[in-house]
Design a protein around this motif. Sequence first.
Motif, mmCIF file in Angstrom:
data_model
loop_
_atom_site.group_PDB
_atom_site.id
_atom_site.type_symbol
_atom_site.label_atom_id
_atom_site.label_comp_id
_atom_site.label_asym_id
_atom_site.label_seq_id
_atom_site.Cartn_x
_atom_site.Cartn_y
_atom_site.Cartn_z
ATOM 1 N N VAL A 182 0.818 -1.224 0.000
ATOM 2 C CA VAL A 182 0.000 0.000 0.000
ATOM 3 C C VAL A 182 0.853 1.276 0.000
ATOM 4 O O VAL A 182 0.355 2.352 -0.316
ATOM 5 C CB VAL A 182 -0.989 0.063 1.200
ATOM 6 C CG1 VAL A 182 -2.116 -0.943 1.038
ATOM 7 C CG2 VAL A 182 -0.267 -0.134 2.526
ATOM 8 N N SER A 183 2.134 1.184 0.346
ATOM 9 C CA SER A 183 2.977 2.378 0.358
ATOM 10 C C SER A 183 3.145 2.923 -1.055
ATOM 11 O O SER A 183 3.251 2.161 -2.017
ATOM 12 C CB SER A 183 4.354 2.037 0.933
ATOM 13 O OG SER A 183 5.246 3.109 0.668
ATOM 14 N N ALA A 184 3.192 4.237 -1.178
ATOM 15 C CA ALA A 184 3.415 4.865 -2.488
ATOM 16 C C ALA A 184 4.702 5.683 -2.474
ATOM 17 O O ALA A 184 4.902 6.545 -3.325
ATOM 18 C CB ALA A 184 2.225 5.736 -2.861
ATOM 19 N N ASN A 185 5.587 5.409 -1.524
ATOM 20 C CA ASN A 185 6.823 6.202 -1.446
ATOM 21 C C ASN A 185 7.636 6.130 -2.731
ATOM 22 O O ASN A 185 8.184 7.134 -3.168
ATOM 23 C CB ASN A 185 7.697 5.716 -0.277
ATOM 24 C CG ASN A 185 7.172 6.209 1.064
ATOM 25 O OD1 ASN A 185 6.122 6.831 1.131
ATOM 26 N ND2 ASN A 185 7.922 5.935 2.122
ATOM 27 N N ARG A 186 7.704 4.944 -3.332
ATOM 28 C CA ARG A 186 8.521 4.821 -4.549
ATOM 29 C C ARG A 186 7.860 5.543 -5.724
ATOM 30 O O ARG A 186 8.531 6.134 -6.557
ATOM 31 C CB ARG A 186 8.767 3.348 -4.876
ATOM 32 C CG ARG A 186 9.800 2.709 -3.933
ATOM 33 C CD ARG A 186 10.073 1.264 -4.329
ATOM 34 N NE ARG A 186 10.387 1.139 -5.736
ATOM 35 C CZ ARG A 186 9.872 0.220 -6.550
ATOM 36 N NH1 ARG A 186 9.011 -0.664 -6.099
ATOM 37 N NH2 ARG A 186 10.220 0.184 -7.820
ATOM 38 N N GLY A 190 2.520 14.873 13.386
ATOM 39 C CA GLY A 190 2.887 13.744 12.524
ATOM 40 C C GLY A 190 1.744 13.240 11.662
ATOM 41 O O GLY A 190 0.577 13.576 11.860
ATOM 42 N N ARG A 191 2.154 12.402 10.723
ATOM 43 C CA ARG A 191 1.231 11.895 9.718
ATOM 44 C C ARG A 191 0.252 10.890 10.312
ATOM 45 O O ARG A 191 0.618 10.059 11.151
ATOM 46 C CB ARG A 191 2.085 11.219 8.638
ATOM 47 C CG ARG A 191 1.307 10.614 7.512
ATOM 48 C CD ARG A 191 2.229 10.256 6.380
ATOM 49 N NE ARG A 191 3.117 9.155 6.716
ATOM 50 C CZ ARG A 191 3.579 8.295 5.816
ATOM 51 N NH1 ARG A 191 3.258 8.428 4.548
ATOM 52 N NH2 ARG A 191 4.378 7.323 6.164
ATOM 53 N N GLY A 192 -0.993 10.931 9.843
ATOM 54 C CA GLY A 192 -2.007 9.993 10.321
ATOM 55 C C GLY A 192 -1.962 8.681 9.559
ATOM 56 O O GLY A 192 -1.190 8.522 8.620
#
Length: 637
Positions: free
Chosen positions: A357-361, A416-418
Amino acid sequence: MIPPHLFLLTLCFVQYIGKAPAVSVTDIQGTRFQSPLAGQNVQDVTGVVTAKDKYGFWIAGVPSEDIRESSGLRVYSPSAARKVAVGDLVSLAGRVAEYRAKNSPNDLTLTEIDLVHTMNHLSQGNDFFPIVLGVDRTPPIGKLSSADAGLDGWLSLPNNLTLLQEADTPLQPDQYGLDFWESLEGQLVTIPNPVSLNFPDRFGSFWVHGDWAVTGKNERGGLTLTFDENDVPNAHPEAIFIGRALDGSRNPKPFMGAILSNITGVVTYQYGYYYVLPLTAPSIVSSPEASPLPASFPTSTDACLITIGDYNVENMSPRSHHIPTIAKHITDFLHTPDILFVQEIQDDSGIRNDGVVSANRTLAALANAVQRASGVKYEFVSVDPEDNMDGGQPGGNIRVAYLWRPEKVFLATGYGRGNATQAAEITHDKGGLNLSPNPGRVNPTNLAWDETRKPLAAAWQTTSGERFFTVNVHFRSKRDSSSPQGNARPPVNGHGEERRLQANVVADFVESILAQDVNASVVAAGDFNEFVQTRSVFASLQELLFEPDVNVIPPEERYTYVYDQNAQAIDHMFVSSAVLARGATIEHVHVNTWASTAGSRASDHDPTIAQLWVCDSREADDDARALSMDVASQIVL
Ligand SMILES: *[C@@H]1O[C@H](CO)[C@@H](O)[C@H](O)[C@H]1NC(C)=O
Ligand SMILES: *[C@@H]1O[C@H](CO)[C@@H](O)[C@H](O)[C@H]1NC(C)=O
Ligand SMILES: *[C@@H]1O[C@H](CO)[C@@H](O)[C@H](O)[C@H]1NC(C)=O
Ligand SMILES: *[C@@H]1O[C@H](CO)[C@@H](O)[C@H](O)[C@H]1NC(C)=O
Ligand SMILES: *[C@@H]1O[C@H](CO)[C@@H](O)[C@H](O)[C@H]1NC(C)=O
């Protein structure tokens, strides 16, 4: 159907004498959507063959004084079609049918003669003349149907309150578009100097208007959704879909504003729309010359003058081929804005449905591409959704995200981020108002967001220490809408009610900020998947926020998307009254709607760019503002 050899016999030797009455083409077409003779056998129906295809042909009968009664008619009979030539005067017997394709219950029906059992050739080489649209008959502007009552016309909610063909009221072709095209059903028409309004669809069909009055004409040559003089949204019934050419020649691939050679063809109804089927494919005679213009203002060095770009980057994953083009748009057309709102950022594994689910890349790939193109370094953030809970392509986990230039703005610190289920709440700290978490999703567990991207709210700080707020949205799409030219009136606006509830949730959140500071600087922007002309959806939001567009962009130039015949704004930027009062600039940058092919677009949406004053203290500081605006206007691009 009778066997072919018998058909031939009847055709050559027999004048069929049945009990069916002799009727004219205009008797069959009648004055309503449905033929008064539907289901009946008729004979001695006489007309000149004006056009043909593999499955049948069209005849022109004697016109009536009553413009509601079409004098053209479709004859469905593959076997009879093989035996006629254009210009033949024929007399035939068969059944009057109202044809609707299987599995298309919302389509209007096409009046035709089928089960043809007798056909006599009376003569050959007869002349016939098309109706010249804009000269002999002119499509109405404004409304599609008298049944689209309600404040927002064809966009009114609730919709599907009446079925057009069940009501079957007499046609009013001078007033309503569907009635107009129905009154020409089966007739041969000429469209002089057609202008294309969109790219072709995947079958090569495209929308045009001809040499006649239109509404919402934009500089490019398209027709933009606007309000009429009574404040009802125009539905552009003056535009018509052009289908496949009857002689098998291939349509060109036009785009918004391309001018085509005259089209002569027959009016029909298929796949949910009225069409003109050209006798032969037209060609493109001229194309708009101008290229899309970049934003007319650069970023400012004033800490309080913030440029915000908004761009639906269409299903972007780390390996997307369109990343360099989007980066170029951000660099060359948006001038690397201070904050970017993006939508449709997929997770790091794209549409692979693997739990990632991460979209960092994905976001790093975009930020790196922008850095390569411009030298500008962006930071970025998104909140990962719960796997496959937010709609879009399965496995893609699209979400909204922010990119920003840290030398100009940064996220207010402290909380900080939720996460996917934590709601951002307004809070105070020693720097002023803040959000906890920051950034955080807007009421993410509210049922309004079922299967939809949740908005992401953020509290920002300028280098001069002032705070402002943003909400980045991507409302539920219009999937499951019904054709605007279908039976359901007003047409079904897919998930319109969900979008109305989503606007209410965003409005509640914005209200929680304004309740703390009525003069707070708030910007809500993104892909709302809805026109502002659908006022019932935006009502709650528009009580609190305002579109700077209204003051600076002519209504017909407000568009970020083209669908069917309509250039339309579905991406919006709303600002609080304090921001509006300080003066805002906004532009829609037509890098995609002005492309020469649909395939060469980087996204189906155009980006939007705005320049806004976000500091309360600057309100009085007219000198600084004048100076900065002056600098902006001197940069010629
Ligand atoms: C409109 O409503 C009718 C019931 O009145 C329903 O049968 C039909 O499917 C609806 N049409 C659409 C396009 O949803
Ligand atoms: C297109 O149609 C109009 C109206 O009939 C006519 O005046 C014009 O000459 C036509 N143009 C061409 C190129 O045939
Ligand atoms: C993504 O980046 C954020 C901060 O930039 C970090 O907190 C988070 O752990 C990263 N997620 C992954 C899966 O690497
Ligand atoms: C989000 O954070 C809250 C509070 O820390 C926690 O209770 C909740 O389980 C988290 N939700 C998800 C989806 O991680
Ligand atoms: C909000 O701004 C207006 C206009 O500048 C000002 O008159 C008013 O006092 C402000 N209200 C608050 C609560 O700051």
